[in-house]
Design a protein around this motif. Structure first.
Motif, mmCIF file in Angstrom:
data_model
loop_
_atom_site.group_PDB
_atom_site.id
_atom_site.type_symbol
_atom_site.label_atom_id
_atom_site.label_comp_id
_atom_site.label_asym_id
_atom_site.label_seq_id
_atom_site.Cartn_x
_atom_site.Cartn_y
_atom_site.Cartn_z
ATOM 1 N N ARG A 1 -6.311 12.285 1.425
ATOM 2 C CA ARG A 1 -5.615 10.996 1.410
ATOM 3 C C ARG A 1 -5.836 10.278 0.090
ATOM 4 O O ARG A 1 -6.913 10.296 -0.483
ATOM 5 N N SER A 2 -4.797 9.638 -0.352
ATOM 6 C CA SER A 2 -4.884 8.861 -1.574
ATOM 7 C C SER A 2 -3.837 7.767 -1.502
ATOM 8 O O SER A 2 -2.662 8.043 -1.291
ATOM 9 N N GLU A 3 -4.278 6.525 -1.615
ATOM 10 C CA GLU A 3 -3.327 5.414 -1.557
ATOM 11 C C GLU A 3 -3.609 4.425 -2.674
ATOM 12 O O GLU A 3 -4.753 4.248 -3.085
ATOM 13 N N GLU A 4 -2.533 3.791 -3.129
ATOM 14 C CA GLU A 4 -2.671 2.752 -4.148
ATOM 15 C C GLU A 4 -2.266 1.415 -3.568
ATOM 16 O O GLU A 4 -1.371 1.346 -2.722
ATOM 17 N N PHE A 5 -2.932 0.381 -4.048
ATOM 18 C CA PHE A 5 -2.545 -0.993 -3.735
ATOM 19 C C PHE A 5 -1.806 -1.507 -4.969
ATOM 20 O O PHE A 5 -2.416 -1.657 -6.030
ATOM 21 N N LEU A 6 -0.510 -1.712 -4.825
ATOM 22 C CA LEU A 6 0.282 -2.175 -5.963
ATOM 23 C C LEU A 6 0.658 -3.630 -5.754
ATOM 24 O O LEU A 6 1.175 -3.994 -4.693
ATOM 25 N N ALA A 7 0.369 -4.448 -6.759
ATOM 26 C CA ALA A 7 0.885 -5.812 -6.735
ATOM 27 C C ALA A 7 2.358 -5.719 -7.090
ATOM 28 O O ALA A 7 2.713 -5.083 -8.082
ATOM 29 N N CYS B 1 10.819 3.025 2.456
ATOM 30 C CA CYS B 1 11.896 3.306 3.387
ATOM 31 C C CYS B 1 12.117 2.085 4.262
ATOM 32 O O CYS B 1 11.184 1.620 4.910
ATOM 33 N N PRO B 2 13.341 1.547 4.275
ATOM 34 C CA PRO B 2 13.585 0.354 5.082
ATOM 35 C C PRO B 2 13.549 0.657 6.577
ATOM 36 O O PRO B 2 13.450 -0.251 7.395
ATOM 37 N N ASN B 3 13.583 1.930 6.913
ATOM 38 C CA ASN B 3 13.614 2.296 8.330
ATOM 39 C C ASN B 3 12.232 2.573 8.916
ATOM 40 O O ASN B 3 11.848 1.988 9.912
ATOM 41 N N CYS B 4 11.481 3.462 8.259
ATOM 42 C CA CYS B 4 10.236 3.915 8.905
ATOM 43 C C CYS B 4 8.973 3.385 8.245
ATOM 44 O O CYS B 4 7.873 3.643 8.713
ATOM 45 N N GLY B 5 9.112 2.633 7.141
ATOM 46 C CA GLY B 5 7.914 2.054 6.533
ATOM 47 C C GLY B 5 7.213 2.967 5.544
ATOM 48 O O GLY B 5 6.233 2.571 4.923
ATOM 49 N N TYR B 6 7.709 4.192 5.363
ATOM 50 C CA TYR B 6 7.132 5.080 4.346
ATOM 51 C C TYR B 6 7.161 4.368 2.992
ATOM 52 O O TYR B 6 8.158 3.728 2.641
ATOM 53 N N ALA B 7 6.070 4.452 2.259
ATOM 54 C CA ALA B 7 6.038 3.872 0.912
ATOM 55 C C ALA B 7 5.193 4.771 0.039
ATOM 56 O O ALA B 7 4.125 5.226 0.458
ATOM 57 N N ALA B 8 5.656 5.056 -1.159
ATOM 58 C CA ALA B 8 4.905 5.963 -2.029
ATOM 59 C C ALA B 8 5.184 5.633 -3.482
ATOM 60 O O ALA B 8 6.286 5.203 -3.850
ATOM 61 N N ASN B 9 4.158 5.832 -4.297
ATOM 62 C CA ASN B 9 4.363 5.809 -5.730
ATOM 63 C C ASN B 9 5.340 6.945 -6.046
ATOM 64 O O ASN B 9 5.225 8.022 -5.454
ATOM 65 N N ILE C 1 0.876 -1.175 0.000
ATOM 66 C CA ILE C 1 0.000 0.000 0.000
ATOM 67 C C ILE C 1 0.910 1.221 0.000
ATOM 68 O O ILE C 1 1.755 1.357 0.884
ATOM 69 N N VAL C 2 0.772 2.052 -1.008
ATOM 70 C CA VAL C 2 1.680 3.197 -1.130
ATOM 71 C C VAL C 2 0.895 4.500 -1.225
ATOM 72 O O VAL C 2 -0.250 4.521 -1.688
ATOM 73 N N GLU C 3 1.510 5.569 -0.766
ATOM 74 C CA GLU C 3 0.899 6.883 -0.937
ATOM 75 C C GLU C 3 0.841 7.196 -2.419
ATOM 76 O O GLU C 3 1.768 6.904 -3.161
ATOM 77 N N ALA C 4 -0.264 7.799 -2.836
ATOM 78 C CA ALA C 4 -0.447 8.098 -4.252
ATOM 79 C C ALA C 4 -0.680 9.582 -4.437
ATOM 80 O O ALA C 4 -0.926 10.308 -3.476
#
Ligand code: ATP
Ligand code: MG
Length: 607
Positions: free
Chosen positions: A208-214, A226-234, A196-199
């Motif tokens: 808020r806007s998030e994408e589910f990427l396979a 981010c391997p440290n804090c879990g941030y994930a984004a397109n 699940i990434v920020e979009a």
């Protein structure tokens, strides 16, 4: 009813389709699930339709579980609602438009915000009617520029789209969270690995806007995590941290220098190091140069506007990031003819002086956030063969604003904690999105609140690519021989293969099929008398039903063989225990190779 290979509408193919780029496309066509009609337009053959229906029903169950109500809008739509929101123009070439016999304009729906908004407006008028979430599972049409990979990116495709309607933001947050939880359950059950990434929230100003990427190496979307804090984004949504302003009180004055034959960054850096060494002793690098890229922005109404982007010379403009920023406008090249029209722009030597607020050409000029106040640059002097050294942002030049258009690289600082980001690729399977009031305002969707005041409704929009999911599951569940469906998606539970000429074999297989059928187990029975065992086994492997039961020569000794398509495991089972063994096999909880959590529908929590 069991399906029989002797009569099933199916022809498996030996050859890969010529246009196949990815395994799911290749295998779904070869195994007879889908057939191409035209680029990006596919027929669902009986086996494929069964899989599509199973995906649909998982999506439907989870949407129903959060209290969303299913309805079905037409795909053929009049233009007026889309004109009211501006999307008739914004969609440009991306929608299919048509005329009726009275010359009225219509389109084939690419998504249905307008229709849902209008339906709620026509039927509801009070805060007491809210919240409400509505959804449909429907065929959508988009004239995609690059239809790709079979049903992965089609021009006709099946989407679940839902929309929530609330009185206020707090309500929207709740509806969004309910959808988010439902999506997690849907994608867990579909059994592919996803993130699940920020979009991008898009131009419409939702929050808020998030994408589910396979996750998929051949996916079209790039995301960072981010391997440290879990941030994930397109990558489209990554925001570069804005540096603290640097004091330029002591910065030396800018000076223009001759830099002959330096139209590229490499030639410029080499010349600078040879002729104008830095005072601090370190070598010049591409990152010390300010590159100014000019593109043409084409607005939905057709107007063309040049746009200049200033960014560090060691980075390229990322077209997808830029495209997302200027959406719904589109990008076109700023070509030689355009340079000829804009004499102030000297190709290869463009500097801020010719751009933006200070410039004479008045081309809109936006800077990468890294070009912060007080940073010093080498950049074009707007004359062939000349550059300016020590041009300080905020002192010597200004721009019309900033833009997130520079490429994001692995190792770039995480916007939330500063750790180096990692990059990976994925396929967008779902998108949840706080729309806000854009559509409600455009179409005047208001309800009366407790105090009798008219309030504009707040909306969310939530999509799942249903047909794309079929491709995605196939992408994650195949081997060199063919497809390997997870049991809850497979077009059947058991593929019974009867081999040889012996009548007893066919009688037994027939009986087994009937018993399984009666027990509610779905069977594909290869009852063909003419096909060789080799052909039958190849077909079974290609089709990919999870349990393959071979009834053949062994029957004379009282055994049948049960194969696991995914692991390749085989075991002999006494023919007398066949039914019980297979029932146990198909009812065993799934131990699929998927890394997502197991397929267990979670009961809905009250909304
Ligand atoms: P993409 O960025 O892949 O073009 P999108 O952002 O335009 O997708 P949405 O409008 O958010 O897509 O649509 C919701 C979902 O519909 C997407 O998450 C995706 O799973 C699916 N989808 C979109 N376009 C297509 C297509 N051309 N073919 C198949 N599925 C699609
Ligand atoms: Mg999207």
């Amino acid at each position: 009813m069991a399906m029989r290979m002797s009569s099933l509408f199916l022809r498996t193919l030996r050859e890969d389709p010529v246009d196949a780029e990815v395994p799911s496309h290749r295998l779904l066509v070869r195994a007879g699930y889908i057939r191409r009609v035209s680029p990006g337009i596919y027929t669902w053959l009986p086996l494929g339709l069964k899989v599509l229906r199973r995906v649909e029903s998982i999506v439907r169950e989870e949407m129903d579980a959060i209290g969303a109500q299913e309805l079905l809008f037409p795909a053929l739509l009049p233009k007026e609602p889309f004109e009211a929101t501006g999307r008739w123009a914004e969609y440009g070439d991306n929608i299919f438009r048509l005329k009726d016999r009275k010359d009225g304009d219509y389109l084939l729906g690419p998504t249905h915000e307008e229709l849902f908004t209008l339906a709620v407006k026509e039927m509801y008028s009070s805060y007491k009617d809210l919240p409400v979430s509505l959804y449909q599972i429907q065929t959508k049409y988009r004239d995609e520029q690059r239809p790709r990979a079979g049903i992965l990116r089609g021009r006709e495709f099946v989407m679940k789209d839902s929309y929530s309607f609330d009185l206020d933001e707090a309500g929207l947050d709740k509806s969004y969270q309910l959808h988010r939880d439902a999506y997690i359950r849907i994608f867990d059950r579909l059994g592919f690995h996803y993130v699940i990434v920020e979009a991008m929230a898009g131009a419409m100003g939702g929050s808020r806007s998030e994408e589910f990427l396979a996750t998929a190496e051949n996916g079209e979307d790039t995301y960072v995590r981010c391997p440290n804090c879990g941030y994930a984004a397109n990558v489209e949504a990554v925001k570069v941290p804005v540096p603290e302003p640097i004091s330029y009180a002591d910065a030396p004055a800018a000076h223009v220098e001759d830099t002959p034959d330096t139209p590229t960054i490499e030639t410029l850096v080499a010349l600078l190091n040879a002729r104008h060494p830095r005072e601090d002793g370190r070598a010049w690098t591409a990152g010390d140069t300010l590159k100014n890229v000019v593109v043409m922005v084409v607005h939905p109404d057709g107007t063309r506007e040049p746009l200049a982007i200033g960014l560090p010379g060691d980075r390229e403009v990322d077209e997808k990031r830029l495209g997302a920023q200027i959406d719904p406008a589109e990008l076109a090249a700023f070509d030689e003819a355009e340079f000829a029209k804009n004499r102030a722009l000297v190709k290869g030597y463009i500097g801020p002086g010719a751009l933006g607020l200070e410039g004479t050409a008045k081309i809109r000029y936006l800077l990468d956030p890294r070009v912060g106040e007080g940073t010093s640059w080498v950049t074009g002097a707007n004359e062939p063969g000349r550059h300016v050294i020590g041009l300080v942002a905020g002192r010597d030049f200004a721009a019309d604003g900033t833009i997130e258009a520079a490429e994001v690289r692995p190792g770039d600082a995480c916007p939330s904690c500063g750790t180096g980001l990692q990059a990976a690729r994925g396929i967008e399977m779902g998108h949840i999105f706080q729309l806000g009031r854009k559509y409600a305002e455009a179409l005047d969707l208001k309800v009366l609140d407790e105090l009798g005041r008219l309030r504009t409704v707040v909306m969310g929009s939530y999509g799942v690519g249903v047909s794309r999911a079929v491709a995605c599951i196939a992408e994650g569940n195949h081997d060199e021989l063919g497809l390997c469906w997870p049991r809850n998606i497979s077009p059947a539970d058991v593929h019974i293969v009867a081999t040889g000429k012996d009548d007893a074999v066919f009688t037994y297989a027939e009986e087994l099929t009937r018993s399984l059928d009666a027990a509610g187990v779905t069977v594909l029975f290869d009852d063909r008398r003419q096909a060789s065992p080799g052909v039958k086994f190849k077909d079974a492997e290609l089709i990919g039903i999870p349990t393959i039961v071979v009834v053949g020569r062994g029957l004379a000794d009282g055994t049948i063989e049960v194969r696991d398509r995914q692991s390749g495991g085989r075991r002999d089972v006494p023919a007398g225990d066949g039914l019980a063994e297979i029932l146990a096999e198909v009812r065993r909880p799934s131990t699929s190779s998927s890394t997502s959590t197991a397929a267990s529908p979670v009961p809905p929590s009250a909304g």
